[in-house]
Enzyme design. Structure first.
Site, PDB file in Angstrom:
ATOM      1  N   HIS A 109      -6.319   2.781   0.831  1.00  0.00           N
ATOM      2  CA  HIS A 109      -5.832   3.011   2.197  1.00  0.00           C
ATOM      3  C   HIS A 109      -5.142   1.761   2.741  1.00  0.00           C
ATOM      4  O   HIS A 109      -4.007   1.830   3.245  1.00  0.00           O
ATOM      5  CB  HIS A 109      -7.024   3.398   3.073  1.00  0.00           C
ATOM      6  CG  HIS A 109      -6.694   3.668   4.502  1.00  0.00           C
ATOM      7  ND1 HIS A 109      -6.733   4.931   5.056  1.00  0.00           N
ATOM      8  CD2 HIS A 109      -6.327   2.836   5.534  1.00  0.00           C
ATOM      9  CE1 HIS A 109      -6.399   4.867   6.338  1.00  0.00           C
ATOM     10  NE2 HIS A 109      -6.169   3.610   6.641  1.00  0.00           N
ATOM     11  N   GLU A 110      -5.809   0.624   2.648  1.00  0.00           N
ATOM     12  CA  GLU A 110      -5.243  -0.620   3.190  1.00  0.00           C
ATOM     13  C   GLU A 110      -4.052  -1.099   2.362  1.00  0.00           C
ATOM     14  O   GLU A 110      -3.069  -1.618   2.907  1.00  0.00           O
ATOM     15  CB  GLU A 110      -6.323  -1.706   3.258  1.00  0.00           C
ATOM     16  CG  GLU A 110      -7.527  -1.346   4.116  1.00  0.00           C
ATOM     17  CD  GLU A 110      -7.157  -0.979   5.542  1.00  0.00           C
ATOM     18  OE1 GLU A 110      -6.212  -1.570   6.097  1.00  0.00           O
ATOM     19  OE2 GLU A 110      -7.806  -0.079   6.109  1.00  0.00           O
ATOM     20  N   HIS A 152      -0.965   0.791   3.555  1.00  0.00           N
ATOM     21  CA  HIS A 152      -0.411   0.195   4.776  1.00  0.00           C
ATOM     22  C   HIS A 152       0.453  -1.013   4.434  1.00  0.00           C
ATOM     23  O   HIS A 152       1.593  -1.143   4.898  1.00  0.00           O
ATOM     24  CB  HIS A 152      -1.536  -0.276   5.696  1.00  0.00           C
ATOM     25  CG  HIS A 152      -2.248   0.796   6.447  1.00  0.00           C
ATOM     26  ND1 HIS A 152      -1.599   1.854   7.058  1.00  0.00           N
ATOM     27  CD2 HIS A 152      -3.575   0.966   6.718  1.00  0.00           C
ATOM     28  CE1 HIS A 152      -2.494   2.626   7.663  1.00  0.00           C
ATOM     29  NE2 HIS A 152      -3.701   2.111   7.465  1.00  0.00           N
TER      30      HIS A 152
END
Length: 203
Positions: free
Chosen positions: A23-24, A27
């Site tokens: 997820h990170e 980003h």
């Protein structure tokens, strides 16, 4: 969350680390592709979980919320970005925000595909099932349009100026609002229904 065995808790933590890391990374990667090297310079375009762990938000906070409320509430270290360096202005920021939840949706689809096509049992089945459910939960939860969740960035890019002003005013208190709602079960009913609908669609 109720009672959970040590076996399931260990699986949950392992799945959470993988899902959170991807997820990170998503980003940071999309921010880099949109012209902002802030996350890259901070070492966040990485698939090493240690690069995304915040000592308080990822370790201490969930320990407290689990011990007191039986709720596992945590967050990774925020991925930095410079709005002035991102292409497409607010829409670029929305793309960066959406990349995280969409990566979890992608992981959920991949897990569902494996579960449907490979005959698994035991630990492998338990891990993949937990991974599927967890990633769907992260996808849905992070799209809630309350700052600082990712959904708020997406909504902000599409919202009229009056709503943007409201979102800016509540952003300093957003984390506290979300924590309070989670602890009090304010998301439990309708969020669970959305999770079930997404799971059914994937499966």
């Amino acid at each position: 969350m109720g009672e959970i065995s040590v076996y399931n808790f260990i699986i949950l933590i392992g799945c959470l680390l993988v899902a959170m890391t991807v997820h990170e990374f998503a980003h940071a990667y999309v921010g880099m592709k949109l012209g902002d090297s802030t996350a890259k310079d901070a070492g966040r375009v990485s698939l090493n979980p240690l690069d995304h762990i915040d000592p308080f938000m990822t370790v201490v906070l969930p320990a407290i919320t689990w011990a007191v409320f039986q709720v596992l509430f945590l967050a990774a270290k925020p991925v930095p970005f410079n709005p002035g360096r991102v292409k497409y202005d607010e829409y670029g920021a929305a793309m960066i925000a959406a990349a995280g939840p969409l990566s979890n949706l992608g992981l959920a689809v991949l897990a569902a595909f494996v579960l449907k096509t490979v005959a698994l049992s035991g630990l492998a089945y338990d891990v993949l099932t937990m991974f599927l459910v967890l990633n769907v939960g992260l996808f849905v939860f992070n799209l809630i349009p309350i700052p600082p969740l990712d959904g708020s960035r997406v909504l902000y890019a599409l919202a009229p100026e009056s709503l943007q002003d409201v979102m800016e005013r509540i952003e300093p208190y957003g984390f506290v609002i979300i924590l309070a709602l989670v602890v009090m079960g304010g998301f439990s009913g309708w969020l669970g229904n959305i999770n079930e609908a997404v799971l059914r669609a994937i499966l």
